[in-house]
Design a protein around this motif. Structure first.
Motif, PDB file in Angstrom:
ATOM      1  N   PHE A 114       0.819  -1.207   0.000  1.00 41.60           N
ATOM      2  CA  PHE A 114       0.000   0.000   0.000  1.00 41.60           C
ATOM      3  C   PHE A 114       0.858   1.264   0.000  1.00 41.60           C
ATOM      4  CE2 PHE A 114      -2.484   3.268   2.143  1.00 41.60           C
ATOM      5  CZ  PHE A 114      -3.690   3.190   1.502  1.00 41.60           C
ATOM      6  N   ASP A 115       1.940   1.267   0.774  1.00 39.06           N
ATOM      7  CA  ASP A 115       2.750   2.462   0.959  1.00 39.06           C
ATOM      8  C   ASP A 115       3.534   2.853  -0.292  1.00 39.06           C
ATOM      9  OD1 ASP A 115       1.880   2.736   3.544  1.00 39.06           O
ATOM     10  OD2 ASP A 115       3.546   1.614   4.410  1.00 39.06           O
ATOM     11  N   VAL A 116       3.899   1.884  -1.107  1.00 44.73           N
ATOM     12  CA  VAL A 116       4.761   2.195  -2.249  1.00 44.73           C
ATOM     13  C   VAL A 116       4.024   2.114  -3.571  1.00 44.73           C
ATOM     14  CG1 VAL A 116       6.833   1.453  -1.070  1.00 44.73           C
ATOM     15  CG2 VAL A 116       5.573  -0.182  -2.443  1.00 44.73           C
ATOM     16  N   ILE A 117       2.709   2.189  -3.531  1.00 46.89           N
ATOM     17  CA  ILE A 117       1.921   2.068  -4.770  1.00 46.89           C
ATOM     18  C   ILE A 117       2.309   3.108  -5.797  1.00 46.89           C
ATOM     19  CG2 ILE A 117       0.112   3.426  -3.695  1.00 46.89           C
ATOM     20  CD1 ILE A 117      -1.833   2.259  -5.590  1.00 46.89           C
ATOM     21  N   ARG A 118       2.616   4.299  -5.369  1.00 48.74           N
ATOM     22  CA  ARG A 118       2.818   5.375  -6.326  1.00 48.74           C
ATOM     23  C   ARG A 118       4.037   5.166  -7.213  1.00 48.74           C
ATOM     24  NH1 ARG A 118       5.087  10.536  -2.948  1.00 48.74           N
ATOM     25  NH2 ARG A 118       6.660   9.475  -1.741  1.00 48.74           N
ATOM     26  N   SER A 119       4.945   4.266  -6.834  1.00 47.24           N
ATOM     27  CA  SER A 119       6.129   4.024  -7.650  1.00 47.24           C
ATOM     28  C   SER A 119       5.957   2.872  -8.622  1.00 47.24           C
ATOM     29  CB  SER A 119       7.333   3.747  -6.743  1.00 47.24           C
ATOM     30  OG  SER A 119       7.111   2.567  -5.989  1.00 47.24           O
ATOM     31  N   ALA A 120       4.768   2.310  -8.688  1.00 45.98           N
ATOM     32  CA  ALA A 120       4.572   1.120  -9.516  1.00 45.98           C
ATOM     33  C   ALA A 120       4.452   1.477 -10.986  1.00 45.98           C
ATOM     34  CB  ALA A 120       3.312   0.388  -9.069  1.00 45.98           C
ATOM     35  N   PRO A 121       5.293   0.893 -11.862  1.00 47.82           N
ATOM     36  CA  PRO A 121       5.109   1.081 -13.311  1.00 47.82           C
ATOM     37  C   PRO A 121       3.803   0.453 -13.770  1.00 47.82           C
ATOM     38  CG  PRO A 121       7.303   0.248 -12.803  1.00 47.82           C
ATOM     39  CD  PRO A 121       6.493   0.132 -11.552  1.00 47.82           C
ATOM     40  N   ARG A 221       0.176   9.715  -6.443  1.00 48.67           N
ATOM     41  CA  ARG A 221       0.469   9.175  -7.768  1.00 48.67           C
ATOM     42  C   ARG A 221       0.412  10.283  -8.818  1.00 48.67           C
ATOM     43  NH1 ARG A 221       0.217   3.844  -9.651  1.00 48.67           N
ATOM     44  NH2 ARG A 221       0.844   3.793 -11.831  1.00 48.67           N
ATOM     45  N   PHE A 222      -0.572  11.153  -8.723  1.00 49.85           N
ATOM     46  CA  PHE A 222      -0.702  12.249  -9.670  1.00 49.85           C
ATOM     47  C   PHE A 222       0.484  13.212  -9.552  1.00 49.85           C
ATOM     48  CE2 PHE A 222      -2.048  16.599 -10.568  1.00 49.85           C
ATOM     49  CZ  PHE A 222      -2.566  16.470 -11.849  1.00 49.85           C
ATOM     50  N   VAL A 223       0.846  13.579  -8.332  1.00 48.91           N
ATOM     51  CA  VAL A 223       1.955  14.510  -8.131  1.00 48.91           C
ATOM     52  C   VAL A 223       3.263  13.907  -8.621  1.00 48.91           C
ATOM     53  CG1 VAL A 223       3.348  15.659  -6.362  1.00 48.91           C
ATOM     54  CG2 VAL A 223       0.858  15.776  -6.252  1.00 48.91           C
ATOM     55  N   ASP A 224       3.470  12.620  -8.365  1.00 48.86           N
ATOM     56  CA  ASP A 224       4.689  11.975  -8.847  1.00 48.86           C
ATOM     57  C   ASP A 224       4.763  11.982 -10.368  1.00 48.86           C
ATOM     58  OD1 ASP A 224       5.649  11.446  -6.364  1.00 48.86           O
ATOM     59  OD2 ASP A 224       4.895   9.406  -6.254  1.00 48.86           O
ATOM     60  N   ALA A 225       3.602  11.928 -11.025  1.00 48.01           N
ATOM     61  CA  ALA A 225       3.587  11.916 -12.489  1.00 48.01           C
ATOM     62  C   ALA A 225       3.799  13.303 -13.076  1.00 48.01           C
ATOM     63  CB  ALA A 225       2.270  11.322 -12.990  1.00 48.01           C
ATOM     64  N   PHE A 226       3.114  14.311 -12.541  1.00 46.66           N
ATOM     65  CA  PHE A 226       3.156  15.639 -13.133  1.00 46.66           C
ATOM     66  C   PHE A 226       4.135  16.581 -12.447  1.00 46.66           C
ATOM     67  CE2 PHE A 226      -0.836  14.034 -14.739  1.00 46.66           C
ATOM     68  CZ  PHE A 226      -0.881  14.536 -16.028  1.00 46.66           C
ATOM     69  N   SER A 227       4.639  16.221 -11.296  1.00 48.53           N
ATOM     70  CA  SER A 227       5.625  17.053 -10.605  1.00 48.53           C
ATOM     71  C   SER A 227       6.645  16.147  -9.919  1.00 48.53           C
ATOM     72  CB  SER A 227       4.926  17.952  -9.577  1.00 48.53           C
ATOM     73  OG  SER A 227       5.826  18.893  -9.039  1.00 48.53           O
ATOM     74  N   ALA A 237      10.657  20.903 -11.395  1.00 51.89           N
ATOM     75  CA  ALA A 237       9.361  20.260 -11.627  1.00 51.89           C
ATOM     76  C   ALA A 237       8.563  20.163 -10.334  1.00 51.89           C
ATOM     77  CB  ALA A 237       9.562  18.865 -12.230  1.00 51.89           C
ATOM     78  N   GLY A 238       8.751  21.116  -9.427  1.00 46.49           N
ATOM     79  CA  GLY A 238       8.124  21.001  -8.116  1.00 46.49           C
ATOM     80  C   GLY A 238       6.923  21.887  -7.885  1.00 46.49           C
ATOM     81  N   ALA A 239       6.415  22.561  -8.922  1.00 46.79           N
ATOM     82  CA  ALA A 239       5.329  23.522  -8.717  1.00 46.79           C
ATOM     83  C   ALA A 239       4.063  22.849  -8.201  1.00 46.79           C
ATOM     84  CB  ALA A 239       5.041  24.278 -10.015  1.00 46.79           C
ATOM     85  N   LEU A 240       3.601  21.806  -8.881  1.00 47.07           N
ATOM     86  CA  LEU A 240       2.375  21.140  -8.448  1.00 47.07           C
ATOM     87  C   LEU A 240       2.577  20.397  -7.139  1.00 47.07           C
ATOM     88  CD1 LEU A 240       0.853  19.811 -11.797  1.00 47.07           C
ATOM     89  CD2 LEU A 240       0.250  21.851 -10.482  1.00 47.07           C
ATOM     90  N   ARG A 241       3.785  19.942  -6.872  1.00 45.33           N
ATOM     91  CA  ARG A 241       4.056  19.299  -5.578  1.00 45.33           C
ATOM     92  C   ARG A 241       3.909  20.317  -4.450  1.00 45.33           C
ATOM     93  NH1 ARG A 241       6.320  14.524  -4.279  1.00 45.33           N
ATOM     94  NH2 ARG A 241       6.707  14.148  -6.499  1.00 45.33           N
ATOM     95  N   ARG A 242       4.429  21.523  -4.664  1.00 44.26           N
ATOM     96  CA  ARG A 242       4.251  22.585  -3.662  1.00 44.26           C
ATOM     97  C   ARG A 242       2.787  22.960  -3.544  1.00 44.26           C
ATOM     98  NH1 ARG A 242       8.575  26.259  -3.075  1.00 44.26           N
ATOM     99  NH2 ARG A 242       7.046  27.661  -2.116  1.00 44.26           N
ATOM    100  N   GLY A 549       8.219  10.658 -14.723  1.00 40.80           N
ATOM    101  CA  GLY A 549       6.800  10.993 -14.714  1.00 40.80           C
ATOM    102  C   GLY A 549       6.289  11.389 -16.084  1.00 40.80           C
ATOM    103  N   ASN A 550       5.504  12.456 -16.099  1.00 40.72           N
ATOM    104  CA  ASN A 550       4.932  12.955 -17.349  1.00 40.72           C
ATOM    105  C   ASN A 550       5.666  14.188 -17.862  1.00 40.72           C
ATOM    106  OD1 ASN A 550       3.018  10.957 -17.428  1.00 40.72           O
ATOM    107  ND2 ASN A 550       1.438  12.162 -16.429  1.00 40.72           N
ATOM    108  N   MET A 551       6.972  14.269 -17.581  1.00 40.11           N
ATOM    109  CA  MET A 551       7.762  15.374 -18.115  1.00 40.11           C
ATOM    110  C   MET A 551       7.809  15.340 -19.639  1.00 40.11           C
ATOM    111  SD  MET A 551      10.931  15.572 -15.403  1.00 40.11           S
ATOM    112  CE  MET A 551      11.698  16.971 -16.213  1.00 40.11           C
ATOM    113  N   ILE A 552       7.413  14.218 -20.230  1.00 39.73           N
ATOM    114  CA  ILE A 552       7.345  14.127 -21.682  1.00 39.73           C
ATOM    115  C   ILE A 552       6.408  15.183 -22.243  1.00 39.73           C
ATOM    116  CG2 ILE A 552       5.562  12.353 -21.496  1.00 39.73           C
ATOM    117  CD1 ILE A 552       8.142  12.827 -24.318  1.00 39.73           C
TER     118      ILE A 552
END
Length: 617
Positions: A114-121, A221-227, A237-242, A549-552
């Motif tokens: 549960f804790d590491v879900i956001r890093s799952a490809p 998960r969203f923040v890890d992808a877009f920020s 790439a930290g704007a949305l994370r902040r 993330g989605n830096m593409i």
């Protein structure tokens, strides 16, 4: 006539001395934040205080205290975090009493999962989703065991199991009470008959669900992808994370994060029900945004700007309408202009302006008209406080902001070419003026490349042999030296992502500028334009494989510009179509799957007129 204030005369000197403020009293007075003291309003002495939050500026709440004073204002973020931790501990205690017969080892595995879900490809995630679904319906009785030491493969399994339990909490319809439970993280899951079994992975996951609200997982998960958290050489790439850190101070921001994060998570794991639950909140976010934009004070609040940019991210995933993404980009651009450069010097506002500046400049290219971004104050003022440093990309953008005005000048010249209003002499003057401006700007672009790219501290781009691979399409282009036959050119390798992004934007800007260059000599011809487009394609493999993330998305505009250079049905466009499909599959970005037609900077494109800031799609 008697003294109207006799008591003032009778106050002894000893009593008057007691009214003087002591140093401790002075410090206590200064515990009100700077903004409240300036506005002369009551401050609750919490950081950030209620008044600053209500006006939409929580990041500007600051306090002045004596250096020797140990008392500090209470942090709302810390207080909320402590309360959440206490709730989680109490919930875990209750759950442990109710489920003492559970296998402790299995629960520990699932908690780690549960804790590491956001890093799952997502590639392995999609494969194991089917296994978890079969276990829920009794077709797969053995629980999926995930050990923490399994590394990347373990992270992939963890993401899948979590997706299984989350999808049960979303029906096609959610009433108000159910939505409240969902937002608080307390889901009433419909359990399968195998849940009570000790070997049921789904039952254990449901039991674990109340230990952490699902919404927090979606947002992570969203923040890890877009920020994503990246090295400085990849670009900030930290704007949305902040921004996610201050969402609890704004109801509209809370709703916006919930909507976009839930929809993105549902799309990334291909769960229609979860994706639809994010969509259901979207109209409410739009209504709240419209109300904020109509309010003179709230329209300048950082929460309003963040909400508009979050909807940009949402549209890059979902594309609710053909022009919806561009509508929010232009809306954000107008909002930035409305707020003024002085409001983008510090905090989240500064990050949103500087990190996403390539998007704002690209939007100006699409409108093909002069833009406020080219003014001196917008070029220099946001960096006046040294909040961040202007790097190679921003020095390129300082030149690129001049191109939209030249595009508008070129369009006006084309429209009046056959007009009887202007004489031949007047047309010649206008044409010469445009040619001189284009030649001057082209020369400055060449100087920028010599100064910044050729002498880049970590070295300029390198060319390496391109080999066929199952992971990425092979780019082939025409060799005009041999009559136009196909060839496999070398691919570019860069020392860091920032230089790769900058070079792609450089190629794109030069391509757009060349469309206005009709000089009889010295202009960029079709073969040079073709080479610039190939430069973008030769960069894609390295950038996509190394971007976090989605830096593409930072290459979306350059890729669309390159697309328009190549002829229809050619190998170049077939390569780009394969890249579009690859990005859409890996990153769950509907924008790339659409071909990004709304990002076209061509004259006369349907997107030339900026739509409204928000649309219901």
């Amino acid at each position: 006539m008697g003294n109207p204030y006799p008591q003032a005369v009778l106050v002894p000197d000893q009593l008057r001395k007691k009214t003087a403020l002591t140093s401790s009293q002075l410090v206590r007075q200064l515990r009100s934040c700077k903004v409240c003291r300036f506005r002369k309003v009551k401050c609750d002495r919490v950081k950030p205080c209620h008044a600053c939050c209500a006006h939409g500026y929580p990041s500007k709440c600051a306090y002045d205290t004596d250096p020797e004073d140990t008392l500090q204002p209470i942090s709302q973020v810390d207080e909320i975090r402590n309360l959440r931790d206490e709730i989680c501990e109490l919930t875990a205690t209750i759950n442990s009493r109710e489920h003492q017969t559970r296998n402790p080892r299995r629960l520990a595995q699932l908690q780690n999962l549960f804790d590491v879900i956001r890093s799952a490809p997502l590639d392995v995630t999609n494969r194991i989703v089917a296994d978890v679904r079969r276990s829920r319906w009794g077709k797969h009785e053995e629980a999926i065991s995930v050990e923490p030491a399994n590394g990347a493969e373990g992270a992939k399994h963890r993401a899948v199991a979590l997706r299984s339990f989350s999808s049960h909490g979303h029906d096609d319809t959610i009433d108000t009470e159910d939505e409240a439970d969902y937002r608080s993280g307390h889901h009433d899951f419909s359990r399968s008959s195998s849940e009570d079994s000790e070997d049921s992975s789904y039952g254990s996951i449901c039991h674990m669900g109340s230990s952490k609200p699902m919404l927090e997982v979606f947002i992570e998960r969203f923040v890890d992808a877009f920020s994503p958290e990246v090295h400085t050489k990849a670009g900030r790439a930290g704007a949305l994370r902040r921004a996610a850190g201050i969402r609890m101070f704004s109801p509209i921001l809370m709703d916006a994060f919930e909507s976009v994060a839930t929809a993105y998570f549902g799309r990334s794991i291909q769960d229609p029900n979860l994706e639809a639950s994010g969509f259901r909140l979207y109209p409410r976010v739009l209504r709240g945004l419209q109300q904020a934009l109509q309010d003179p004070e709230r329209s300048k609040a950082e929460s309003t700007l963040v909400t508009v940019i979050l909807l940009m991210a949402f549209e890059s995933v979902e594309r609710t309408a053909s022009g919806s993404l561009l509508a929010h980009v232009h809306g954000a651009l107008r909002l930035i202009e409305h707020r003024g450069p002085e409001n983008h010097i510090h905090g989240v506002e500064h990050l949103l302006y500087t990190e996403l500046r390539p998007f704002w400049v690209s939007a100006a290219f699409i409108t093909r008209r002069p833009c406020f971004l080219a003014s001196e104050e917008w070029i220099n003022l946001p960096w006046s406080a040294n909040t961040s440093n202007r790097d190679i990309l921003h020095y390129l953008l300082d030149l690129a902001v001049e191109v939209p005005a030249l595009l508008g000048q070129f369009d006006d010249l084309q429209m009046t070419a056959d007009s009887i209003v202007y004489s031949v002499h007047e047309m010649t003057v206008k044409q010469t003026s445009l040619w001189d401006a284009v030649a001057d700007l082209t020369e400055r672009f060449c100087q920028w490349k010599t100064q910044w790219v050729d002498t880049y501290p970590d070295g300029p781009p390198r060319e390496v042999e391109a080999l066929p691979s199952e992971e990425f399409p092979l780019f082939q282009c025409r060799d005009f030296r041999t009559g136009g036959g196909l060839m496999t050119p070398t691919k570019f390798v860069y020392p860091d992502l920032r230089l790769a992004q900058t070079m792609c934007l450089y190629y794109a800007v030069r391509l757009v500028l060349s469309s206005t260059d009709t000089r009889p000599a010295g202009r960029i011809g079709p073969l040079d334009q073709y080479a610039l487009g190939c430069g973008i394609c030769r960069t894609l493999e390295w950038y996509i494989q190394n971007a976090a993330g989605n830096m593409i998305n930072r290459l979306a505009f350059p890729v669309r510009v390159a697309w328009e250079v190549f002829p229809e049905g050619g190998p170049e466009r077939r390569f780009m179509l394969d890249v579009f499909k690859l990005v859409e599959k890996r990153h769950a970005l509907g924008l790339w799957g659409s071909g990004m037609s709304e990002l076209s900077p061509r004259a006369g494109s349907p997107q030339a007129e900026p739509p409204e800031v928000v649309q219901n799609g």
